[in-house]
Design a protein around this motif. Sequence first.
Motif, PDB file in Angstrom:
ATOM      1  N   ILE A  17      39.016  38.576  28.336  1.00  0.00           N
ATOM      2  CA  ILE A  17      38.479  38.071  29.644  1.00  0.00           C
ATOM      3  C   ILE A  17      39.050  36.752  30.047  1.00  0.00           C
ATOM      4  N   LEU A  18      39.407  35.800  29.172  1.00  0.00           N
ATOM      5  CA  LEU A  18      39.978  34.517  29.416  1.00  0.00           C
ATOM      6  C   LEU A  18      41.278  34.717  29.997  1.00  0.00           C
ATOM      7  N   PHE A  19      42.018  35.564  29.254  1.00  0.00           N
ATOM      8  CA  PHE A  19      43.570  36.066  29.984  1.00  0.00           C
ATOM      9  C   PHE A  19      43.511  36.749  31.189  1.00  0.00           C
ATOM     10  N   ALA A  23      43.810  36.631  37.075  1.00  0.00           N
ATOM     11  CA  ALA A  23      44.298  37.760  38.116  1.00  0.00           C
ATOM     12  C   ALA A  23      43.130  38.516  38.450  1.00  0.00           C
ATOM     13  N   LEU A  24      42.120  38.365  37.999  1.00  0.00           N
ATOM     14  CA  LEU A  24      40.864  39.372  38.168  1.00  0.00           C
ATOM     15  C   LEU A  24      40.105  38.661  39.452  1.00  0.00           C
ATOM     16  N   ARG A  25      40.333  37.283  39.414  1.00  0.00           N
ATOM     17  CA  ARG A  25      39.542  36.640  40.572  1.00  0.00           C
ATOM     18  C   ARG A  25      39.944  37.220  42.172  1.00  0.00           C
ATOM     19  N   GLN A  26      41.229  37.583  42.180  1.00  0.00           N
ATOM     20  CA  GLN A  26      41.609  37.915  43.409  1.00  0.00           C
ATOM     21  C   GLN A  26      41.452  39.593  43.550  1.00  0.00           C
ATOM     22  N   LYS A  27      40.801  40.319  42.737  1.00  0.00           N
ATOM     23  CA  LYS A  27      40.657  41.693  42.784  1.00  0.00           C
ATOM     24  C   LYS A  27      39.310  41.925  43.581  1.00  0.00           C
ATOM     25  N   PRO A  28      39.180  43.127  44.031  1.00  0.00           N
ATOM     26  CA  PRO A  28      37.796  43.346  44.825  1.00  0.00           C
ATOM     27  C   PRO A  28      36.563  43.537  43.800  1.00  0.00           C
TER      28      PRO A  28
END
Length: 73
Positions: A17-19, A23-28
């Motif tokens: 989750i930390l890594f 990148a996940l914040r920009q995903k829908p």
Amino acid sequence: MRWGVTLGVTLLVLLIILFELPALRQKPLRDKIAFFSLLLCGWVLAQFDLPNMAGPVTWLNEWFKPWGNLMEK
């Protein structure tokens, strides 16, 4: 319960989750839900001792054994 496995898998999930979080914040939202649900499924499956668990045939035999004894009488 195997606490070492539980803590180890939990630590690995947190590291994933930390890594992946930047990148996940920009995903829908749909991608975020899929990511976390797959991680949760993997974490839950890691808690079971699957290689040493009895198979479905053993469960069925144990479940229906009393019925078989009743039917023979």
